[in-house]
Scaffold this motif. Structure first.
Motif, PDB file in Angstrom:
ATOM      1  N   PRO A  86       0.672  -1.197  -0.022  1.00  0.00           N
ATOM      2  CA  PRO A  86      -0.046  -0.273  -0.105  1.00  0.00           C
ATOM      3  C   PRO A  86       0.840   1.218   0.212  1.00  0.00           C
ATOM      4  O   PRO A  86       2.075   1.446   0.614  1.00  0.00           O
ATOM      5  N   GLY A  87       0.396   2.142  -0.644  1.00  0.00           N
ATOM      6  CA  GLY A  87       1.132   3.557  -0.918  1.00  0.00           C
ATOM      7  C   GLY A  87       2.089   3.597  -2.105  1.00  0.00           C
ATOM      8  O   GLY A  87       2.551   4.651  -2.469  1.00  0.00           O
ATOM      9  N   THR A  88       2.140   2.446  -2.764  1.00  0.00           N
ATOM     10  CA  THR A  88       2.733   2.817  -4.167  1.00  0.00           C
ATOM     11  C   THR A  88       1.835   3.121  -5.176  1.00  0.00           C
ATOM     12  O   THR A  88       0.719   2.693  -5.341  1.00  0.00           O
ATOM     13  N   ALA A  89       2.325   3.966  -5.976  1.00  0.00           N
ATOM     14  CA  ALA A  89       1.667   4.494  -7.082  1.00  0.00           C
ATOM     15  C   ALA A  89       1.804   3.791  -8.537  1.00  0.00           C
ATOM     16  O   ALA A  89       3.029   3.142  -8.625  1.00  0.00           O
ATOM     17  N   CYS A  90       0.802   3.768  -9.206  1.00  0.00           N
ATOM     18  CA  CYS A  90       1.019   3.046 -10.616  1.00  0.00           C
ATOM     19  C   CYS A  90       2.019   3.596 -11.640  1.00  0.00           C
ATOM     20  O   CYS A  90       2.208   4.944 -11.596  1.00  0.00           O
TER      21      CYS A  90
ATOM     22  N   TYR B  38       0.477   7.120 -12.218  1.00  0.00           N
ATOM     23  CA  TYR B  38       0.803   7.750 -10.952  1.00  0.00           C
ATOM     24  C   TYR B  38       0.064   7.992 -10.095  1.00  0.00           C
ATOM     25  O   TYR B  38      -0.349   8.979  -9.207  1.00  0.00           O
TER      26      TYR B  38
ATOM     27  N   GLU C  91      -2.538   5.963  -7.003  1.00  0.00           N
ATOM     28  CA  GLU C  91      -2.680   4.781  -5.930  1.00  0.00           C
ATOM     29  C   GLU C  91      -3.711   4.127  -6.008  1.00  0.00           C
ATOM     30  O   GLU C  91      -4.527   4.443  -5.833  1.00  0.00           O
TER      31      GLU C  91
ATOM     32  N   TRP D 175      -4.474  -4.396  -8.775  1.00  0.00           N
ATOM     33  CA  TRP D 175      -2.946  -4.431  -9.267  1.00  0.00           C
ATOM     34  C   TRP D 175      -2.916  -5.714 -10.413  1.00  0.00           C
ATOM     35  O   TRP D 175      -3.634  -6.707 -10.122  1.00  0.00           O
TER      36      TRP D 175
ATOM     37  N   CYS E 290      -1.671  -0.836 -12.600  1.00  0.00           N
ATOM     38  CA  CYS E 290      -2.930  -0.972 -12.401  1.00  0.00           C
ATOM     39  C   CYS E 290      -3.860  -1.299 -13.623  1.00  0.00           C
ATOM     40  O   CYS E 290      -3.647  -1.308 -14.816  1.00  0.00           O
TER      41      CYS E 290
END
Length: 536
Positions: free
Chosen positions: A97-101, A105, A107, A114, A125
């Motif tokens: 969690p907290g990771t952007a595509c 960009y 989350e 994902w 994503c």
């Protein structure tokens, strides 16, 4: 189309401009009307999954995850594939969690949004994966399987199914795209540019309830269709090329009438004006008129042979134009190419009397030697091991003796119809400004034939031409050329950069040997030492 429903096949075996029949749709599988709605949707979903899987690629390259080489097997693919399988099972997981595509960009809200690609292990994503796949499907320049949004590696079949699932419009668009690519890969298929048929008009049942989409049509143009068209056009072009002899006879007849009219009606007191008006200017104009006739006839024959072919699409019943020059070319149409090749071989070659290999002769004497069996024979009588002379056959020359210094001028009546048209076009010419000037000068000299300036100019031109084309003048020019050529060559060599002061002169008359070579080496060494001393 893998789905069990009506599938429109727009391509037929042959269509012409006169055809009006429209082929009926081809129905595959069982009748959908007798199936329950749930079974229809289930079979529809299964067909969508199969079509979506075709957008991916499963081979040794995608299984091992390499980005180079061919799609076949390589020895290190076993190691790469084992490493990729280990990473897919234990390493490649959804990001925390907290990771952007990496594409948008943004989350994702949950880990289920994902997707980790199975060939390269990139995490994107689902929205970006499906949007990127839809853009590739809509791109007309894109060919081949779908690509990863992060790297250029192709997606595997499982990734393609995930990228296209729950999107029937994109799946149908991909289905039409691969169908069109398959049809365009067929050499005899021709795409209809104005076909606008829809799924409703063809009777296709839309299970998902989406709006009808356009189905592009076309048909097949086979050699059996083009052979009668090509035969008729070749006959028409052949009739036009037969006008060459008629035009030459008409020009000769027109010149004869002109001479008779000039001698009886347009008499003049100056013989030089008469020579200029009867022989000099008309001879040049007749040659130019013959070349212009060649240009007109060649253009008419080419237009008759390569007139656009109108065909009718069996899907939309609308006519469109095919490029006849491309359709009737021997490279595309094998039957026409074989016929042209057979005609050329029959008209330009003869079989070897020993091995029957076709042989073509461009120039030279009667003595021939086959490059296949090395047999020697006479070209004039086609007999082996004869004592015929080089330009005089002793067996009657049934095929004709070769001529000494025969000109290599192109024969306008030899070869195929296309070759004859091309040779005629190379020799022909358009109407140019000098032709108009020549006609104006002829009418001027005829109208003002008794005036002093015209008689003076005519006297000068005819006198100069009589001197230039006389035998004595030609003999004098040849003699001067033979006598002055060595002097001109020697002067040219001296001006181009004669010999250097210290450069040794090569003895051309000396006998070759070791002593001569030794002297040359000593002279070159002495010259090099002298140059080095001067430089110091």
């Amino acid at each position: 189309d893998a789905r069990d429903q009506f599938f429109w096949i727009p391509a037929v075996s042959c269509f012409l401009a006169s055809s009006t029949a429209v082929p009926a749709p081809v129905k595959t599988g069982r009748n959908n009307s007798t199936m329950p709605p749930q079974a229809k949707k289930k079979r529809h979903a299964h067909g969508d999954r199969i079509i979506a899987a075709s957008a991916g690629l499963d081979n040794w390259k995608t299984w091992s995850g390499r980005s180079h080489g061919s799609d076949g097997f390589e020895l290190l693919d076993l190691v790469r594939g084992a490493k990729r399988s280990f990473n897919k099972r234990f390493v490649w997981q959804a990001p925390p969690p907290g990771t952007a595509c990496p594409v948008c960009y943004v989350e994702p809200e949950s880990p289920d949004e994902w997707h980790v690609t199975s060939s390269c292990g990139h995490s994107v994503c689902l929205d970006c994966l499906r949007a990127y796949a839809a853009n590739q499907v809509a791109d007309t320049s894109h060919v081949g399987p779908l690509k990863c949004p992060v790297c250029p590696l192709p997606l595997r079949e499982s990734d393609a199914v995930r990228a296209l699932e729950n999107n029937s419009d994109v799946i149908r668009q991909w289905d039409r795209k691969i169908r069109d690519q398959l049809l365009r890969a067929l050499p005899n298929y021709r795409h209809c540019p104005n076909c606008q048929k829809t799924d409703d008009s063809t009777g296709t049942e839309d299970v998902a309830g989406d709006a009808p989409s356009k189905v592009m049509g076309g048909g097949f143009v086979t050699p059996e269709c083009l052979t009668p068209i090509n035969s008729n056009r070749e006959q028409h072009a052949e009739d036009l090329l037969q006008l060459l002899s008629v035009c030459e006879k008409m020009l000769i007849g027109a010149y004869f009438l002109y001479v008779v009219a000039y001698a009886s009606l347009l008499r003049t007191s100056s013989v030089f004006v008469a020579v200029l008006n009867v022989y000099v200017i008309p001879a040049w104009l007749l040659h130019r008129l013959k070349l212009i006739c060649y240009f007109v006839i060649a253009g008419a024959a080419r237009r008759a042979l390569f007139k656009p072919i109108a065909v009718e699409c069996p899907c939309c019943n609308e006519a469109f134009i095919l490029n006849a020059e491309a359709e009737l070319s021997p490279n595309r149409n094998s039957s026409i190419g074989d016929k042209a090749t057979a005609e050329w071989i029959g008209n330009n070659t003869r079989p070897c009397p020993s091995c029957s290999v076709p042989i073509s002769k461009s120039a030279g004497c009667n003595h021939m030697r086959c490059s296949h069996c090395r047999a020697s024979f006479c070209w004039a009588c086609m007999r082996l091991r004869t004592r015929c002379a080089a330009y005089a056959c002793r067996n009657g020359a049934p095929y004709g003796d070769s001529e000494r210094n025969s000109s290599q001028e192109e024969d306008l009546h030899a070869g195929g119809i296309v070759e004859r048209i091309e040779r005629l076009e190379r020799r022909a010419t358009r109407v140019e400004r000098r032709d108009v000037v020549g006609i104006f000068v002829l009418f001027t000299t005829i109208y003002c034939r008794d005036s002093a300036p015209v008689q003076l100019v005519s006297r000068g031109l005819v006198s100069v031409m009589s001197i230039v084309f006389s035998g004595g003048f030609v003999f004098t020019c040849v003699l001067l050329f033979i006598l002055l050529r060595p002097l001109v060559v020697q002067l040219g060599q001296q001006q181009a950069g004669g010999q250097r002061p210290n450069q040794p002169r090569i003895q051309r008359g000396g006998a070759p040997g070791e002593a001569f070579l030794r002297r040359q080496e000593e002279a070159m060494l002495a010259d090099a030492l002298a140059r080095s001393m001067r430089e110091q």
